[in-house]
Design a protein around this motif. Sequence first.
Motif, PDB file in Angstrom:
ATOM      1  N   GLY A 128       0.966  -1.050   0.757  1.00 22.68           N
ATOM      2  CA  GLY A 128      -0.157  -0.190   0.064  1.00 22.68           C
ATOM      3  C   GLY A 128       1.010   1.579  -0.260  1.00 22.68           C
ATOM      4  N   LEU A 129       2.118   1.509   0.481  1.00 20.27           N
ATOM      5  CA  LEU A 129       2.896   2.256   0.813  1.00 20.27           C
ATOM      6  C   LEU A 129       2.440   2.932  -0.896  1.00 20.27           C
ATOM      7  N   TRP A 130       3.902   1.739  -1.472  1.00 17.20           N
ATOM      8  CA  TRP A 130       3.804   2.218  -2.914  1.00 17.20           C
ATOM      9  C   TRP A 130       2.904   3.118  -3.766  1.00 17.20           C
ATOM     10  N   VAL A 131       1.492   2.740  -3.598  1.00 20.26           N
ATOM     11  CA  VAL A 131       0.414   3.862  -3.846  1.00 20.26           C
ATOM     12  C   VAL A 131       0.898   5.517  -2.971  1.00 20.26           C
ATOM     13  N   PHE A 132       0.861   5.644  -2.342  1.00 19.47           N
ATOM     14  CA  PHE A 132       1.330   6.968  -1.998  1.00 19.47           C
ATOM     15  C   PHE A 132       2.433   7.648  -2.167  1.00 19.47           C
ATOM     16  N   ILE A 133       3.947   6.952  -2.518  1.00 20.65           N
ATOM     17  CA  ILE A 133       4.864   7.545  -3.170  1.00 20.65           C
ATOM     18  C   ILE A 133       4.429   8.198  -3.845  1.00 20.65           C
ATOM     19  N   ALA A 134       4.015   6.534  -4.824  1.00 23.30           N
ATOM     20  CA  ALA A 134       3.616   7.125  -6.059  1.00 23.30           C
ATOM     21  C   ALA A 134       2.611   8.602  -6.670  1.00 23.30           C
ATOM     22  N   PHE A 135       2.435   8.692  -5.498  1.00 23.53           N
ATOM     23  CA  PHE A 135       1.056   9.785  -5.728  1.00 23.53           C
ATOM     24  C   PHE A 135       1.551  11.296  -5.426  1.00 23.53           C
ATOM     25  N   LEU A 136       2.531  10.750  -4.287  1.00 28.59           N
ATOM     26  CA  LEU A 136       4.005  11.960  -3.786  1.00 28.59           C
ATOM     27  C   LEU A 136       4.872  12.073  -5.509  1.00 28.59           C
ATOM     28  N   ALA A 137       4.912  11.077  -6.191  1.00 26.53           N
ATOM     29  CA  ALA A 137       5.958  11.549  -6.758  1.00 26.53           C
ATOM     30  C   ALA A 137       5.087  12.128  -7.825  1.00 26.53           C
ATOM     31  N   SER A 138       4.258  12.205  -8.212  1.00 31.83           N
ATOM     32  CA  SER A 138       3.601  12.563  -9.231  1.00 31.83           C
ATOM     33  C   SER A 138       2.941  13.960  -9.247  1.00 31.83           C
ATOM     34  N   CYS A 139       2.542  14.185  -7.906  1.00 29.17           N
ATOM     35  CA  CYS A 139       2.224  15.577  -7.449  1.00 29.17           C
ATOM     36  C   CYS A 139       3.164  16.822  -7.462  1.00 29.17           C
ATOM     37  N   THR A 140       4.471  15.807  -6.960  1.00 28.53           N
ATOM     38  CA  THR A 140       5.980  16.969  -7.116  1.00 28.53           C
ATOM     39  C   THR A 140       6.306  17.144  -8.432  1.00 28.53           C
ATOM     40  N   LEU A 141       6.422  15.911  -9.945  1.00 25.01           N
ATOM     41  CA  LEU A 141       6.370  16.408 -10.703  1.00 25.01           C
ATOM     42  C   LEU A 141       5.523  17.775 -11.110  1.00 25.01           C
ATOM     43  N   LEU A 142       4.750  17.762 -11.437  1.00 30.96           N
ATOM     44  CA  LEU A 142       3.534  18.099 -11.363  1.00 30.96           C
ATOM     45  C   LEU A 142       3.935  19.724 -10.806  1.00 30.96           C
ATOM     46  N   MET A 143       3.913  19.701 -10.239  1.00 34.08           N
ATOM     47  CA  MET A 143       4.608  20.654  -9.008  1.00 34.08           C
ATOM     48  C   MET A 143       5.686  21.719  -9.604  1.00 34.08           C
ATOM     49  N   VAL A 144       6.664  20.462 -10.289  1.00 36.44           N
ATOM     50  CA  VAL A 144       7.490  21.642 -10.805  1.00 36.44           C
ATOM     51  C   VAL A 144       7.373  22.335 -12.351  1.00 36.44           C
ATOM     52  N   VAL A 145       6.561  20.951 -12.549  1.00 37.35           N
ATOM     53  CA  VAL A 145       6.073  21.334 -14.403  1.00 37.35           C
ATOM     54  C   VAL A 145       5.420  23.059 -13.879  1.00 37.35           C
ATOM     55  N   SER A 146       4.107  23.042 -13.261  1.00 40.23           N
ATOM     56  CA  SER A 146       3.794  24.141 -12.265  1.00 40.23           C
ATOM     57  C   SER A 146       4.282  25.248 -13.273  1.00 40.23           C
ATOM     58  N   TRP A 147       5.243  25.264 -12.197  1.00 38.65           N
ATOM     59  CA  TRP A 147       6.313  26.218 -11.543  1.00 38.65           C
ATOM     60  C   TRP A 147       7.563  26.783 -13.290  1.00 38.65           C
ATOM     61  N   ALA A 148       7.448  26.293 -14.290  1.00 38.84           N
ATOM     62  CA  ALA A 148       7.801  26.137 -15.710  1.00 38.84           C
ATOM     63  C   ALA A 148       6.660  27.128 -16.123  1.00 38.84           C
ATOM     64  N   VAL A 149       5.117  26.669 -16.008  1.00 39.36           N
ATOM     65  CA  VAL A 149       4.143  27.204 -16.804  1.00 39.36           C
ATOM     66  C   VAL A 149       3.747  28.312 -16.213  1.00 39.36           C
ATOM     67  N   ALA A 150       4.559  28.283 -14.997  1.00 40.29           N
ATOM     68  CA  ALA A 150       4.283  30.082 -14.575  1.00 40.29           C
ATOM     69  C   ALA A 150       5.055  31.487 -15.079  1.00 40.29           C
ATOM     70  N   PHE A 151       6.566  30.315 -15.136  1.00 39.06           N
ATOM     71  CA  PHE A 151       7.230  31.805 -16.025  1.00 39.06           C
ATOM     72  C   PHE A 151       6.880  31.217 -17.253  1.00 39.06           C
ATOM     73  N   GLU A 152       6.920  30.715 -18.068  1.00 40.48           N
ATOM     74  CA  GLU A 152       6.463  30.609 -19.304  1.00 40.48           C
ATOM     75  C   GLU A 152       4.753  29.540 -20.158  1.00 40.48           C
ATOM     76  N   PRO A 153       4.167  30.620 -19.901  1.00 36.04           N
ATOM     77  CA  PRO A 153       2.442  30.298 -20.094  1.00 36.04           C
ATOM     78  C   PRO A 153       2.223  29.343 -21.581  1.00 36.04           C
ATOM     79  N   ASP A 154       3.289  29.735 -22.580  1.00 39.59           N
ATOM     80  CA  ASP A 154       3.176  28.337 -23.816  1.00 39.59           C
ATOM     81  C   ASP A 154       3.012  27.368 -23.208  1.00 39.59           C
ATOM     82  N   LEU A 155       3.432  26.913 -22.672  1.00 36.82           N
ATOM     83  CA  LEU A 155       3.951  25.513 -21.724  1.00 36.82           C
ATOM     84  C   LEU A 155       2.514  24.360 -21.473  1.00 36.82           C
ATOM     85  N   THR A 156       1.841  25.917 -21.206  1.00 36.11           N
ATOM     86  CA  THR A 156       0.431  24.859 -20.845  1.00 36.11           C
ATOM     87  C   THR A 156      -0.326  24.687 -21.621  1.00 36.11           C
TER      88      THR A 156
END
Length: 430
Positions: A128-156
């Motif tokens: 079960g812990l795999w599931v929570f680690i995977a969700f955290l990893a996916s959200c962390t990646l989305l956070m990195v992408v969100s920062w990138a889109v904030a500086f370069e809106p055309d990436l959305t």
Amino acid sequence: MTDAIRREPGASWLSVIWSARHDPAARILNIDLLTVLIVLLLPWSTSGVAIAAVLWLVALIPTIEPRALLRSLLRPIAALPIALFALALVGTLWSDASWGARLHAVSPTAKLLLLPLLFYHFERSPRGLWVFIAFLASCTLLMVVSWAVAFEPDLTLKDDATMRGIFVKNYIAQSHEFALCAVALAYPIMMAVRAGRTRLAALLAVIAFSLLANMVFVVVSRTALVTIPVMLAVFALLHLKWRTTIFAASAAILLAGMVWNVSPDLRATGNKFLADWQQTTVQSNPSGVGSRLEFWQKSLRFIAEAPVIGHGTGSTRGLFEKAAAGQVGFRAEVVANPHNQTLAVAIQWGVFGIVVLLALWWKHLTLFRGEGLAAWIGLLVIVQNIFTSLFNSHLFDFHEGWIYVLGVGVAGGMVLGAKRDTEPVASLPS
């Protein structure tokens, strides 16, 4: 499964999964991997989650032991989600809406049927812990992408991107994910510090503060602003001493004040509460806050008209259409969702619906009364869902509803499995 990989080094994962169909342990692993796939996709894709969920069901069916599943379904934590779906199904019989609208209103409750199956599966699975680690990893990646889109809106990838930092979906879903992950990390950080694992604690702290920083300086929903303090208060009350709680609360208030002064985006989000109210009451225009108050007032009138069994499944939009006849401005708005989970249930199914909904939340809360990471995550998912459901119908919404189903289902299965393993085995009579 490992033997299959050794015999066919070039085999694809699909062929490996197929070759493992007669191995019970491999079947369980495949279901775990599909659950991981679902949570990896959840922050990014709607259709991907739906497809992966179907594959998950197909993989689960051959592993089911009927008697064990039946015993699991008899638990209130499993029976209540089924009861809410059944109520939505039966409620189609007395609704005045079209059959298309009735069936469409049933579909948001269908995902609740996976909750009992997740309890059943993760009570026997050790991953079960795999599931929570995977969700955290996916959200962390989305956070990195969100920062990138904030500086370069055309990436959305969004065609109508009106808010900065949104790559996919919307700012409400993104804030919901980031808030949940950031606060959930408080427990493993605390445990890592107590165990002397400073590197792990530092890594998790960096991720948590990065998620919060994104919400402060990029974009955040007003619902998240309201619920984050509640979730932090729950953590403090459960896991910190009173002196530590007072100190942490004081530091948090001080930090919040500093952040408020340096973040124009956060101030704009907070000030929108008052601006919305003025826009609706003074200018009679629709707004987030003002419109919600109007929806709630009308909903209470609808409930009073049919308090016991409600107006039936899918009836909400028709009721708002009748109430909007001859009205102008924000009073003429027509919605199929009153933006409150309890009201959404009560309009359609009356007191019966409210009883089932509150019983569901209560029984799931009591499941996570113990200690441990799984208990903390499950409790936090429910607390967040309850408080965000004051302003939205998050149990029925796709994204937030799936977070509830997966979070409570996986964590609940882990808690049930841990209780089963620690139960004393009755000795046979001599």
